[in-house]
Design an enzyme around this catalytic site. Structure first.
Site, PDB file in Angstrom:
ATOM      1  N   TYR A 113       0.858  -1.185   0.000  1.00  0.00           N
ATOM      2  CA  TYR A 113       0.000   0.000   0.000  1.00  0.00           C
ATOM      3  C   TYR A 113       0.891   1.230   0.000  1.00  0.00           C
ATOM      4  O   TYR A 113       1.507   1.555   1.002  1.00  0.00           O
ATOM      5  CB  TYR A 113      -0.919  -0.025   1.230  1.00  0.00           C
ATOM      6  CG  TYR A 113      -1.919   1.119   1.321  1.00  0.00           C
ATOM      7  CD1 TYR A 113      -2.075   2.051   0.308  1.00  0.00           C
ATOM      8  CD2 TYR A 113      -2.713   1.251   2.447  1.00  0.00           C
ATOM      9  CE1 TYR A 113      -2.990   3.078   0.400  1.00  0.00           C
ATOM     10  CE2 TYR A 113      -3.634   2.279   2.559  1.00  0.00           C
ATOM     11  CZ  TYR A 113      -3.769   3.195   1.535  1.00  0.00           C
ATOM     12  OH  TYR A 113      -4.676   4.221   1.642  1.00  0.00           O
TER      13      TYR A 113
ATOM     14  N   LYS B  74      -1.102  -1.140  -4.264  1.00  0.00           N
ATOM     15  CA  LYS B  74      -2.199  -0.182  -4.237  1.00  0.00           C
ATOM     16  C   LYS B  74      -1.571   1.186  -4.376  1.00  0.00           C
ATOM     17  O   LYS B  74      -0.933   1.696  -3.461  1.00  0.00           O
ATOM     18  CB  LYS B  74      -2.994  -0.286  -2.939  1.00  0.00           C
ATOM     19  CG  LYS B  74      -4.115   0.755  -2.812  1.00  0.00           C
ATOM     20  CD  LYS B  74      -4.797   0.674  -1.455  1.00  0.00           C
ATOM     21  CE  LYS B  74      -5.852   1.761  -1.319  1.00  0.00           C
ATOM     22  NZ  LYS B  74      -6.496   1.735   0.027  1.00  0.00           N
TER      23      LYS B  74
ATOM     24  N   ILE C 121      -9.451  -0.057  -5.503  1.00  0.00           N
ATOM     25  CA  ILE C 121      -9.776  -0.200  -4.087  1.00  0.00           C
ATOM     26  C   ILE C 121     -10.434   1.096  -3.654  1.00  0.00           C
ATOM     27  O   ILE C 121      -9.825   2.169  -3.724  1.00  0.00           O
ATOM     28  CB  ILE C 121      -8.525  -0.510  -3.249  1.00  0.00           C
ATOM     29  CG1 ILE C 121      -7.966  -1.872  -3.667  1.00  0.00           C
ATOM     30  CG2 ILE C 121      -8.847  -0.499  -1.751  1.00  0.00           C
ATOM     31  CD1 ILE C 121      -6.663  -2.239  -3.001  1.00  0.00           C
TER      32      ILE C 121
END
Length: 303
Positions: free
Chosen positions: A136, A164, A206
């Site tokens: 992330y 991400k 996401i």
């Protein structure tokens, strides 16, 4: 390691009772509804899930409840947000034992890591589990950029399979593909640039506001995947004012209030977060009411 992670993955909220205790049954009902409405995966215990507001035991309870509710229908990924590398590694082991399908790993919380420290943290977590790992990268919120050079080091760890990307710089998506080809699955992590990111090759989104309007989110993804950008834009432009709520410090409160307005959850958050009030609360209500009044008819799109 190969994964088939693609599509729309809501970063779900954690539902609490009025006294701020866990409401696991409400969380499970929310997950079931999202899956029935077509989302492609689930992220629990992320930022929207108030990971850092829960005890270690509560996080494990949330994972077990989510595992039961999802029941293998879509990939179930958990955020890993801990203050030390040892705690994050232990969390990864426990998530694997519970039966989670993958991990979304953040840099260490509280301490502002230097790039080499962030790399060490991510590698140690990945080495302590057989689960696939998504990095992330959110330098705006967590003060360290997992750069292309950092990703080069991380690429040597086989179970680090995805990223991400939340730099808010859509150029990074092309740069990732130019440098690494298809080594990493790339997800867009910023709601209000998701369509641009999908157009540039991101294979997933996401999303926080998908919790409120899942069917519209899935429709945008499907249309973009088919190259039907003009149709996707029609839904996107309607959705954008709400998607902006994902990019401000009170995103958790905004999303949970919108969920409550939509009859999909409760706005209760854990202190030090407090429910929105005054002009900020009214702004979210107005945005939601405007969205409902102008909501596109998805039946016109052949999906």
């Amino acid at each position: 390691m190969q994964v088939n992670w693609k599509g729309v993955y809501p970063a779900v909220s954690t539902q609490f009772n009025k006294d701020e205790s866990l409401n696991l049954s409400a969380s499970q009902q929310m997950l079931d509804r999202l899956i029935n409405e077509g989302v492609n995966g689930i992220i629990v215990c992320g930022t929207v899930g108030e990971n850092c507001s829960m005890s270690a035991a509560e996080k494990r309870q949330v994972l077990a409840a989510a595992k039961e509710a999802v029941n293998g229908r879509v990939p179930l990924i958990s955020g890993v947000a801990e203050t030390t590398t040892a705690l994050a590694a232990q969390y990864a082991k426990d998530a694997e034992a519970i039966g989670i399908d993958g991990l979304m790993v953040l840099p260490g919380m509280v301490y502002r890591s230097a790039p080499h420290e962030a790399i060490h943290h991510l590698l140690q977590v990945a080495k302590n589990t057989a689960l696939p790992v998504m990095v992330y990268n959110n330098p705006i919120s967590y003060s360290v950029d997992i750069s292309l050079d950092s990703m080069e080091v991380l690429s040597e760890q086989p179970n680090i399979v995805a990223v991400k990307e939340s730099t808010e710089d859509t150029r990074r998506i092309s740069e990732l593909y130019n440098r690494f080809g298809n080594r990493f699955t790339v997800f867009s992590g910023v709601d209000d640039i998701a369509l641009e990111s999908l157009m540039l090759g991101a294979t997933g989104w996401i999303s926080g506001l998908t919790n409120v309007f899942p069917q519209e989110s899935v429709a945008i993804y499907k249309l973009a995947a088919q190259g039907r950008y003009a149709e996707a834009l029609e839904i996107w432009r309607w959705f954008l004012p709400l998607l902006r709520l994902d990019t401000i410090p009170t995103l958790v409160q905004c999303i949970k209030l919108a969920e409550q307005l939509a009859g999909r959850g409760a706005e209760t958050v854990r202190a030090p977060r407090l429910a929105l009030s005054g002009a900020e609360r009214q702004r979210v209500i107005s945005l939601f009411e405007q969205a409902m009044a102008t909501r596109p008819d998805l039946r016109k799109f052949t999906l």
